[in-house]
Design a protein around this motif. Structure first.
Motif, PDB file in Angstrom:
ATOM      1  N   PHE A  35      20.421 -42.149 -16.713  1.00 47.90           N
ATOM      2  CA  PHE A  35      21.327 -41.074 -17.085  1.00 47.90           C
ATOM      3  C   PHE A  35      22.719 -41.372 -16.552  1.00 47.90           C
ATOM      4  O   PHE A  35      22.878 -42.090 -15.560  1.00 47.90           O
ATOM      5  CB  PHE A  35      20.815 -39.726 -16.554  1.00 47.90           C
ATOM      6  N   ALA A  36      23.683 -40.833 -17.218  1.00 45.50           N
ATOM      7  CA  ALA A  36      25.062 -40.936 -16.733  1.00 45.50           C
ATOM      8  C   ALA A  36      25.298 -39.806 -15.730  1.00 45.50           C
ATOM      9  O   ALA A  36      24.661 -38.752 -15.809  1.00 45.50           O
ATOM     10  CB  ALA A  36      26.035 -40.800 -17.905  1.00 45.50           C
ATOM     11  N   GLY A  37      26.198 -40.029 -14.809  1.00 42.81           N
ATOM     12  CA  GLY A  37      26.503 -39.014 -13.804  1.00 42.81           C
ATOM     13  C   GLY A  37      26.857 -37.667 -14.409  1.00 42.81           C
ATOM     14  O   GLY A  37      26.510 -36.618 -13.855  1.00 42.81           O
ATOM     15  N   GLU A  38      27.522 -37.683 -15.544  1.00 43.42           N
ATOM     16  CA  GLU A  38      27.904 -36.441 -16.213  1.00 43.42           C
ATOM     17  C   GLU A  38      26.678 -35.637 -16.664  1.00 43.42           C
ATOM     18  O   GLU A  38      26.784 -34.438 -16.921  1.00 43.42           O
ATOM     19  CB  GLU A  38      28.790 -36.746 -17.433  1.00 43.42           C
ATOM     20  N   ASP A  39      25.537 -36.297 -16.769  1.00 40.88           N
ATOM     21  CA  ASP A  39      24.313 -35.658 -17.252  1.00 40.88           C
ATOM     22  C   ASP A  39      23.321 -35.379 -16.119  1.00 40.88           C
ATOM     23  O   ASP A  39      22.156 -35.063 -16.351  1.00 40.88           O
ATOM     24  CB  ASP A  39      23.652 -36.534 -18.320  1.00 40.88           C
ATOM     25  N   ARG A  40      23.794 -35.477 -14.886  1.00 40.33           N
ATOM     26  CA  ARG A  40      22.927 -35.330 -13.714  1.00 40.33           C
ATOM     27  C   ARG A  40      22.220 -33.977 -13.672  1.00 40.33           C
ATOM     28  O   ARG A  40      21.075 -33.887 -13.223  1.00 40.33           O
ATOM     29  CB  ARG A  40      23.719 -35.543 -12.428  1.00 40.33           C
ATOM     30  N   THR A  41      22.848 -32.918 -14.115  1.00 40.64           N
ATOM     31  CA  THR A  41      22.220 -31.596 -14.074  1.00 40.64           C
ATOM     32  C   THR A  41      20.883 -31.611 -14.807  1.00 40.64           C
ATOM     33  O   THR A  41      19.884 -31.096 -14.298  1.00 40.64           O
ATOM     34  CB  THR A  41      23.146 -30.532 -14.688  1.00 40.64           C
ATOM     35  N   MET A  48      15.234 -41.918 -20.778  1.00 40.74           N
ATOM     36  CA  MET A  48      16.617 -42.291 -21.043  1.00 40.74           C
ATOM     37  C   MET A  48      17.352 -41.056 -21.579  1.00 40.74           C
ATOM     38  O   MET A  48      17.031 -40.566 -22.662  1.00 40.74           O
ATOM     39  CB  MET A  48      16.654 -43.426 -22.067  1.00 40.74           C
ATOM     40  N   PHE A  49      18.292 -40.537 -20.796  1.00 44.80           N
ATOM     41  CA  PHE A  49      19.068 -39.364 -21.180  1.00 44.80           C
ATOM     42  C   PHE A  49      20.256 -39.831 -22.022  1.00 44.80           C
ATOM     43  O   PHE A  49      21.302 -40.206 -21.496  1.00 44.80           O
ATOM     44  CB  PHE A  49      19.545 -38.613 -19.936  1.00 44.80           C
ATOM     45  N   ILE A  50      20.086 -39.820 -23.317  1.00 47.60           N
ATOM     46  CA  ILE A  50      21.080 -40.382 -24.240  1.00 47.60           C
ATOM     47  C   ILE A  50      22.200 -39.384 -24.492  1.00 47.60           C
ATOM     48  O   ILE A  50      21.962 -38.240 -24.880  1.00 47.60           O
ATOM     49  CB  ILE A  50      20.403 -40.785 -25.561  1.00 47.60           C
ATOM     50  N   SER A  51      23.425 -39.873 -24.264  1.00 45.94           N
ATOM     51  CA  SER A  51      24.614 -39.042 -24.470  1.00 45.94           C
ATOM     52  C   SER A  51      25.818 -39.953 -24.669  1.00 45.94           C
ATOM     53  O   SER A  51      25.744 -41.163 -24.450  1.00 45.94           O
ATOM     54  CB  SER A  51      24.857 -38.141 -23.259  1.00 45.94           C
ATOM     55  N   GLU A  52      26.923 -39.355 -25.029  1.00 44.21           N
ATOM     56  CA  GLU A  52      28.171 -40.112 -25.153  1.00 44.21           C
ATOM     57  C   GLU A  52      28.532 -40.747 -23.807  1.00 44.21           C
ATOM     58  O   GLU A  52      28.954 -41.895 -23.744  1.00 44.21           O
ATOM     59  CB  GLU A  52      29.294 -39.191 -25.626  1.00 44.21           C
ATOM     60  N   SER A  53      28.344 -40.009 -22.727  1.00 43.99           N
ATOM     61  CA  SER A  53      28.636 -40.545 -21.395  1.00 43.99           C
ATOM     62  C   SER A  53      27.727 -41.727 -21.082  1.00 43.99           C
ATOM     63  O   SER A  53      28.160 -42.729 -20.521  1.00 43.99           O
ATOM     64  CB  SER A  53      28.457 -39.460 -20.324  1.00 43.99           C
ATOM     65  N   TYR A  54      26.448 -41.611 -21.429  1.00 47.11           N
ATOM     66  CA  TYR A  54      25.487 -42.686 -21.197  1.00 47.11           C
ATOM     67  C   TYR A  54      25.939 -43.971 -21.880  1.00 47.11           C
ATOM     68  O   TYR A  54      25.858 -45.051 -21.306  1.00 47.11           O
ATOM     69  CB  TYR A  54      24.099 -42.266 -21.705  1.00 47.11           C
ATOM     70  N   ALA A  55      26.423 -43.845 -23.098  1.00 46.55           N
ATOM     71  CA  ALA A  55      26.835 -45.012 -23.885  1.00 46.55           C
ATOM     72  C   ALA A  55      28.028 -45.736 -23.274  1.00 46.55           C
ATOM     73  O   ALA A  55      28.206 -46.937 -23.506  1.00 46.55           O
ATOM     74  CB  ALA A  55      27.158 -44.587 -25.311  1.00 46.55           C
ATOM     75  N   LYS A  56      28.828 -45.056 -22.479  1.00 42.82           N
ATOM     76  CA  LYS A  56      30.069 -45.631 -21.954  1.00 42.82           C
ATOM     77  C   LYS A  56      29.938 -46.298 -20.586  1.00 42.82           C
ATOM     78  O   LYS A  56      30.841 -47.012 -20.154  1.00 42.82           O
ATOM     79  CB  LYS A  56      31.132 -44.535 -21.844  1.00 42.82           C
ATOM     80  N   LYS A  57      28.840 -46.078 -19.877  1.00 43.02           N
ATOM     81  CA  LYS A  57      28.725 -46.515 -18.484  1.00 43.02           C
ATOM     82  C   LYS A  57      28.162 -47.925 -18.347  1.00 43.02           C
ATOM     83  O   LYS A  57      27.245 -48.312 -19.060  1.00 43.02           O
ATOM     84  CB  LYS A  57      27.810 -45.562 -17.700  1.00 43.02           C
ATOM     85  N   LEU A  58      28.689 -48.680 -17.392  1.00 47.11           N
ATOM     86  CA  LEU A  58      28.180 -50.025 -17.125  1.00 47.11           C
ATOM     87  C   LEU A  58      26.807 -49.997 -16.479  1.00 47.11           C
ATOM     88  O   LEU A  58      25.937 -50.800 -16.821  1.00 47.11           O
ATOM     89  CB  LEU A  58      29.165 -50.795 -16.239  1.00 47.11           C
ATOM     90  N   TRP A  59      26.593 -49.084 -15.523  1.00 44.97           N
ATOM     91  CA  TRP A  59      25.295 -49.030 -14.858  1.00 44.97           C
ATOM     92  C   TRP A  59      24.185 -48.644 -15.824  1.00 44.97           C
ATOM     93  O   TRP A  59      23.093 -49.204 -15.771  1.00 44.97           O
ATOM     94  CB  TRP A  59      25.319 -48.066 -13.673  1.00 44.97           C
ATOM     95  N   THR A  60      24.441 -47.686 -16.695  1.00 39.88           N
ATOM     96  CA  THR A  60      23.399 -47.295 -17.645  1.00 39.88           C
ATOM     97  C   THR A  60      23.124 -48.431 -18.626  1.00 39.88           C
ATOM     98  O   THR A  60      21.980 -48.630 -19.037  1.00 39.88           O
ATOM     99  CB  THR A  60      23.767 -46.009 -18.411  1.00 39.88           C
ATOM    100  N   LYS A  61      24.143 -49.204 -18.936  1.00 40.12           N
ATOM    101  CA  LYS A  61      23.936 -50.366 -19.816  1.00 40.12           C
ATOM    102  C   LYS A  61      22.993 -51.361 -19.140  1.00 40.12           C
ATOM    103  O   LYS A  61      22.058 -51.874 -19.762  1.00 40.12           O
ATOM    104  CB  LYS A  61      25.272 -51.036 -20.138  1.00 40.12           C
ATOM    105  N   ARG A  62      23.213 -51.641 -17.872  1.00 38.40           N
ATOM    106  CA  ARG A  62      22.361 -52.589 -17.141  1.00 38.40           C
ATOM    107  C   ARG A  62      20.924 -52.074 -17.036  1.00 38.40           C
ATOM    108  O   ARG A  62      19.973 -52.810 -17.251  1.00 38.40           O
ATOM    109  CB  ARG A  62      22.949 -52.839 -15.740  1.00 38.40           C
ATOM    110  N   GLU A  63      20.787 -50.806 -16.695  1.00 37.47           N
ATOM    111  CA  GLU A  63      19.451 -50.212 -16.595  1.00 37.47           C
ATOM    112  C   GLU A  63      18.750 -50.233 -17.952  1.00 37.47           C
ATOM    113  O   GLU A  63      17.559 -50.543 -18.039  1.00 37.47           O
ATOM    114  CB  GLU A  63      19.557 -48.785 -16.059  1.00 37.47           C
ATOM    115  N   ARG A  64      19.484 -49.907 -19.012  1.00 41.22           N
ATOM    116  CA  ARG A  64      18.918 -49.924 -20.364  1.00 41.22           C
ATOM    117  C   ARG A  64      18.463 -51.329 -20.740  1.00 41.22           C
ATOM    118  O   ARG A  64      17.382 -51.507 -21.301  1.00 41.22           O
ATOM    119  CB  ARG A  64      19.928 -49.402 -21.383  1.00 41.22           C
TER     120      ARG A  64
END
Length: 129
Positions: free
Chosen positions: A1-7, A55-71
């Motif tokens: 997940f992206a940090g923006e989706d932490r909730t 995998m919490f898919i979102s616009e934020s998720y698509a933009k992050k380097l860490w989520t890309k590596r984890e994916r």
């Protein structure tokens, strides 16, 4: 997940833990992660150790380097095992490279966190029987 989706991630992690499932969620692992090479460790978690990868898919998720590596680590696992490993949870309609439109997903916009946690629990139970 992206940090923006932490909730969303935090609430679902809490619900899954309360159901007795063993989960990896970074806030629960702060001491263990402290000082580790996160690139190597998280790759190992997603590619070798987890039973499923939410995998919490979102616009934020698509933009992050860490989520890309984890994916990428999770996708390598899914490819090598040729089974349902990545369980997409949609927060919006963002397209994610390597996650085909034909892959079944749960849309969080249409369910409560409790319903999502119950579906995840059922998925895990079915995979062990």
């Amino acid at each position: 997940f992206a940090g923006e989706d932490r909730t969303h991630a935090r609430q679902i992690a809490s619900l899954l833990s309360s159901k007795g499932l063993s989960i990896f969620y970074d806030e629960y692992e702060q001491v263990m992660l402290w000082g580790r090479n996160l690139y190597t460790h998280l790759s190992d978690v997603y590619q070798n150790r987890a039973k499923f990868c939410l995998m919490f898919i979102s616009e934020s998720y698509a933009k992050k380097l860490w989520t890309k590596r984890e994916r990428e680590a999770a996708q390598a696992r899914a490819f090598s095992e040729s089974r349902e490993y990545i369980l997409p949870l949609r927060l919006d309609d963002t397209s994610i490279p390597g996650i085909e439109e034909t892959v079944g997903y749960i849309d969080i916009r249409e369910h409560t966190h409790e319903e999502v946690a119950e579906m995840i629990t059922e998925k895990v139970k079915r995979s062990t029987s």
